[in-house]
Write an enzyme that holds these catalytic residues in place. Sequence first.
Site, PDB file in Angstrom:
ATOM      1  N   ARG A  56      -0.414  -2.640  -6.141  1.00 16.56           N
ATOM      2  CA  ARG A  56      -1.498  -4.035  -5.483  1.00 16.56           C
ATOM      3  C   ARG A  56      -2.077  -4.598  -5.556  1.00 16.56           C
ATOM      4  NH1 ARG A  56      -1.449  -4.737   0.069  1.00 16.56           N
ATOM      5  NH2 ARG A  56      -3.812  -4.955   1.270  1.00 16.56           N
ATOM      6  N   LYS A  79      -1.406  -0.650  13.067  1.00 19.48           N
ATOM      7  CA  LYS A  79      -3.027  -0.791  13.642  1.00 19.48           C
ATOM      8  C   LYS A  79      -3.459  -2.008  13.595  1.00 19.48           C
ATOM      9  CE  LYS A  79      -6.713   2.278  11.459  1.00 19.48           C
ATOM     10  NZ  LYS A  79      -7.370   2.914  10.626  1.00 19.48           N
ATOM     11  N   HIS A  95      -3.157   2.130  -5.665  1.00 18.31           N
ATOM     12  CA  HIS A  95      -3.793   1.463  -5.485  1.00 18.31           C
ATOM     13  C   HIS A  95      -3.433  -0.027  -6.515  1.00 18.31           C
ATOM     14  CE1 HIS A  95      -4.156  -0.588  -1.193  1.00 18.31           C
ATOM     15  NE2 HIS A  95      -4.958  -1.470  -1.874  1.00 18.31           N
ATOM     16  N   TYR A 135      -9.880 -11.163  -6.173  1.00 17.46           N
ATOM     17  CA  TYR A 135      -8.921 -11.049  -7.260  1.00 17.46           C
ATOM     18  C   TYR A 135      -8.964 -12.541  -8.154  1.00 17.46           C
ATOM     19  CZ  TYR A 135      -6.360  -7.657  -4.305  1.00 17.46           C
ATOM     20  OH  TYR A 135      -6.253  -6.788  -4.273  1.00 17.46           O
ATOM     21  N   HIS A 156      -3.585  -9.444   4.311  1.00 15.79           N
ATOM     22  CA  HIS A 156      -5.501  -9.471   3.771  1.00 15.79           C
ATOM     23  C   HIS A 156      -5.901 -10.571   4.976  1.00 15.79           C
ATOM     24  CE1 HIS A 156      -6.358  -8.397   0.036  1.00 15.79           C
ATOM     25  NE2 HIS A 156      -6.444  -7.420   0.731  1.00 15.79           N
ATOM     26  N   ARG A 201       0.501  -1.326   0.138  1.00 16.22           N
ATOM     27  CA  ARG A 201       0.067  -0.127  -0.155  1.00 16.22           C
ATOM     28  C   ARG A 201       1.124   1.913   0.119  1.00 16.22           C
ATOM     29  NH1 ARG A 201      -2.078  -3.495   4.272  1.00 16.22           N
ATOM     30  NH2 ARG A 201      -3.984  -4.030   3.698  1.00 16.22           N
TER      31      ARG A 201
END
Length: 322
Positions: free
Chosen positions: A272, A163, A269, A304, A295, A138
Amino acid sequence: MEVKKKLLDLVRDKIRFKHYSYSTERTYVHWIKHYILFHRKKHPIDMGKEEIEAYLTKLATSNNVSPTTQNQAFSAILFLYKEVLGVDVTKWNIQALRAQERKHIPVVLTKDEVNLVLQNIPFEYSLLVHLMYGCGLRMNEVLNLRLKDIDFGFNKIYVWDSKSLKDRTVPLPQKLKAKLLEQVAVVNNLHVRDLEDGYGSVFIPYALEKKYPHAKFETKWQFLFPMKSISTDPRTKEKRRHYVMPQTLGRNIKVASQKANLNKRVTSHIFRHSYATHLLQAGIDLRSIQELLGHKSVETTMIYTHVVSEMNKAKVISPLDF
């Protein structure tokens, strides 16, 4: 006599203690303030389930915000109650009217299109974009890279997610190894000059700065892609060298895509998305791609497979061409 801190100051303190980014701090403070003003400055401790539901419903109906924006506001309110006020809101079972969410298939670039953009990126931002595509990073992840995060011995890059606390490593692209070594040398020289000029400190997470007060002056903690000039830290007001501004990088990516004559909306993005799609096309299994992207759920990565499926549809011959 100890002065009692205001609520929003307590929110800022807790956000910094948990190592959240400055942009997250500004966003959370904005939504918490908006929530309080919506209820005529009533203190959140005196509000609960009904007030939260009314506010979130208002955002979805009258304000017509997107699902992402509404979730952002909800996350800020949850943070306020759980982390600052110590209130468990899960028992309230919030049932606000949620903004309608559309499922979008990510836009991706072909390998040729990626190369066209890379060819048109200015030299000083080229390595940044190469890493976003070559490692599936990212924008904030590549901008937050520090010298210590590049492991040339084991050919991997550490990505620290403060985070969700879900750290990961990604393979270091061999084609970028020489350029990365050059960039490390550039930052080393820049840091020496900054120290000589009376600067040389860099932002490090709050808890680590308290534990290791001199770490912010160490070379290994310096950002891999620093700004050209010294700036003032908005939190501490200390003058230091931060990383490249996201807006600057985003603007250069947009200009590069225009020069490449691409008719797709190219953002940071998209590299990515392209990374994940191209890995899937190359036969890399979904679980591995999930781990590389960081993820939490494989369902997120499965989007995807739909992208590849749409690409395969393009190979179907129209009856007109039989």
